[in-house]
Design a protein around this motif. Structure first.
Motif, short mmCIF file in Angstrom:
data_model
loop_
_atom_site.label_atom_id
_atom_site.label_comp_id
_atom_site.label_asym_id
_atom_site.label_seq_id
_atom_site.Cartn_x
_atom_site.Cartn_y
_atom_site.Cartn_z
N LEU A 260 14.96 -42.54 -15.11
CA LEU A 260 14.10 -42.01 -16.18
C LEU A 260 12.82 -41.81 -15.85
CD1 LEU A 260 15.44 -45.19 -18.64
CD2 LEU A 260 16.22 -42.72 -18.25
N ASN A 261 12.11 -41.03 -16.53
CA ASN A 261 10.78 -40.74 -16.64
C ASN A 261 9.77 -41.56 -17.49
OD1 ASN A 261 10.49 -39.49 -19.07
ND2 ASN A 261 11.04 -37.46 -18.05
N TYR A 262 8.53 -41.72 -17.47
CA TYR A 262 7.82 -42.58 -18.36
C TYR A 262 7.88 -42.36 -19.88
CZ TYR A 262 5.51 -44.59 -14.14
OH TYR A 262 5.38 -45.09 -13.10
N ALA A 263 8.00 -40.97 -20.04
CA ALA A 263 8.36 -40.76 -21.44
C ALA A 263 9.70 -41.13 -22.10
CB ALA A 263 8.24 -39.23 -21.60
N GLN A 264 10.60 -41.22 -21.29
CA GLN A 264 12.05 -41.57 -21.71
C GLN A 264 12.11 -43.08 -21.65
OE1 GLN A 264 14.19 -39.69 -18.40
NE2 GLN A 264 15.35 -38.44 -19.82
N GLY B 105 9.38 -44.82 -22.35
CA GLY B 105 8.75 -45.27 -23.58
C GLY B 105 9.60 -45.00 -24.63
N TRP B 106 10.46 -44.07 -24.82
CA TRP B 106 11.21 -43.53 -25.88
C TRP B 106 12.26 -44.77 -26.15
CZ3 TRP B 106 11.94 -41.50 -30.18
CH2 TRP B 106 13.29 -41.34 -30.68
N LEU B 107 12.88 -45.38 -25.15
CA LEU B 107 13.81 -46.41 -25.34
C LEU B 107 13.12 -47.63 -26.30
CD1 LEU B 107 15.87 -46.71 -22.01
CD2 LEU B 107 16.67 -45.95 -24.23
N THR C 70 6.09 -48.51 -32.82
CA THR C 70 7.11 -47.14 -32.69
C THR C 70 6.05 -46.07 -31.90
OG1 THR C 70 8.02 -47.47 -34.74
CG2 THR C 70 8.45 -45.39 -33.96
N ILE C 71 4.82 -45.79 -32.49
CA ILE C 71 4.09 -44.75 -31.75
C ILE C 71 3.67 -45.15 -30.32
CG2 ILE C 71 2.12 -43.40 -32.09
CD1 ILE C 71 1.98 -43.97 -34.89
N GLY C 72 3.56 -46.48 -30.12
CA GLY C 72 2.74 -47.17 -29.06
C GLY C 72 3.30 -46.78 -27.69
N PRO C 73 4.60 -46.93 -27.45
CA PRO C 73 5.25 -46.85 -26.03
C PRO C 73 5.56 -45.44 -25.71
CG PRO C 73 6.53 -48.05 -27.66
CD PRO C 73 5.51 -47.52 -28.49
N VAL C 74 5.87 -44.35 -26.59
CA VAL C 74 6.14 -43.05 -26.21
C VAL C 74 4.64 -42.47 -26.00
CG1 VAL C 74 6.08 -42.14 -28.59
CG2 VAL C 74 7.44 -41.08 -26.70
#
Length: 382
Positions: A38-42, A44-46, A339-343
């Motif tokens: 997983l990359n960081y965006a993925q 964060g998406w989880l 919801t916004i924060g991690p991604v």
């Protein structure tokens, strides 16, 4: 159950819904990233999927608490969260993991919101104890999971989720047993009106808390692996850090009691967010073990005090029948930020090639939230 134990047993609900379901992810994330690529965006998406479930669960709680009551939603939330954690360890499929993270957040919302309302029936100090229960989950995961990965490798992340679910089962049982001795604060079928405009500074700050804190809790373990390894033992450092977070969370009720007692304004939230912001920024200013330990102590002592402050504000300023509805609104705003924060933090880190940028932005957001919370005044007597 003895009255003295009710608050602590009820705090098992916070341990399940936050300590394991939300914050346990930060410890398991590096292993999942390695094993699943997983990359960081993925990554964060989880956590965003978890936050989306939490947001939907908070909105459903807002709509249904007056009809079903806090007690039923509390039980249902704990059951769903525990089941979702178990299911997360039974698949390697990214989309299924996303679904189970979503369901864990969905169930956690009802357990966390309604548990906070039920603790308010017991008393203001019980509110602080309830939210500090999240430290039980952090202490348990910090003491066990880094050593599991050190011994078995990244592929052991599935067993980590299963172990979390196994611990959540008795904690849920204890919380439900404690709930049986607490009266339902909501009257079935009755909606209590409450003034939302005067609450805007407190609720806006709570939104910014959700937006800011989650980057630290999601990525700090991945950051220390990048910034401090190979000069340290990653397993030992992670275990000590996460255990320290948990211990300080459990001590927080004693530390913060003078700040919370008798205050109906936004100062408890402002003070806890300020300490949290300093703790989140410390590893960036002092990327050493000493900086990391102090960061963990400050974050652990303050992170659960922000929802405690929001709940105490509602309890001391609004009539009891409105507690569930008002907290559901506040939590929905918090969940939107979460919801916004991690991604967003993951995207910023991918864009700049540095996790430090995402963590720095989150600390800045927390400072802004603290300043807004300072403007919150007590509501007129209801």
């Amino acid at each position: 159950m003895k009255p003295a134990l009710i608050s602590w047993a009820l705090s098992g609900g916070a341990a399940v819904s936050v300590g394991f379901a939300r914050f346990g992810y930060a410890l398991i994330l590096p292993a999942m990233q390695t094993d699943l690529g997983l990359n960081y965006a993925q990554a964060g998406w989880l956590n965003t999927a978890n936050a989306l479930g939490y947001l939907l669960g908070a909105l459903l709680t807002l709509l249904c608490v007056s009809r079903w009551g806090n007690r039923r939603l509390f039980v249902a939330g704990l059951a769903l969260t525990t089941a979702a954690l178990l299911a997360s360890g039974m698949t390697h499929h990214f989309h299924l993991i996303t679904l189970f993270r979503f369901l864990a957040g969905f169930g956690a919302a009802g357990a966390f919101i309604c548990g906070g309302v039920l603790s308010g029936v017991v008393g203001t100090h019980a509110i602080v104890i309830f939210f500090s229960g999240g430290g039980v989950g952090m202490l348990a995961t910090g003491a066990l999971l880094p050593w599991l990965f050190d011994a078995a490798g990244p592929a052991a992340w599935t067993w980590a989720w299963i172990a979390c679910a196994a611990i959540c089962a008795p904690l849920s049982w204890a919380a439900i047993a404690a709930m049986r001795g607490i009266a339902e604060p909501s009257t079935p079928g009755m909606r209590a009106p409450w003034p939302w405009r005067p609450c805007l500074p407190e609720f806006t700050a709570y939104f910014l808390f959700g937006l800011g804190y989650i980057a630290y809790m999601t990525f700090i373990v991945a950051w220390l692996r990048k910034a401090l390894a190979p000069a340290i033992s990653v397993a030992a450092t992670t275990s000590i850090m996460w255990s320290l977070l948990g211990v300080m969370t459990l001590l927080a009720p004693l530390i913060w009691r003078p700040v919370f007692n008798g205050r109906r304004n936004g100062w408890p939230m402002a003070a806890s967010m300020t300490v949290l912001a300093v703790g989140a920024a410390l590893p960036l200013a002092f990327p050493t073990l000493a900086g990391l330990w102090l960061s963990a102590a400050l974050v652990g002592s303050s992170v659960f005090m922000v929802p405690s402050a929001a709940t105490a504000f509602v309890k001391t300023n609004l009539p009891r029948p409105a507690w569930g509805s008002a907290l559901a609104v506040a939590t929905s705003l918090f969940a939107l930020g979460q919801t916004i924060g991690p991604v967003a933090a993951g995207w910023l880190s991918d864009l700049t090639g540095s996790l430090s940028m995402g963590l720095a932005a989150s600390a800045a957001v927390l400072v802004i939230g603290a300043l807004i919370a300072m403007t919150q005044k007590p509501l007129e007597s209801q």
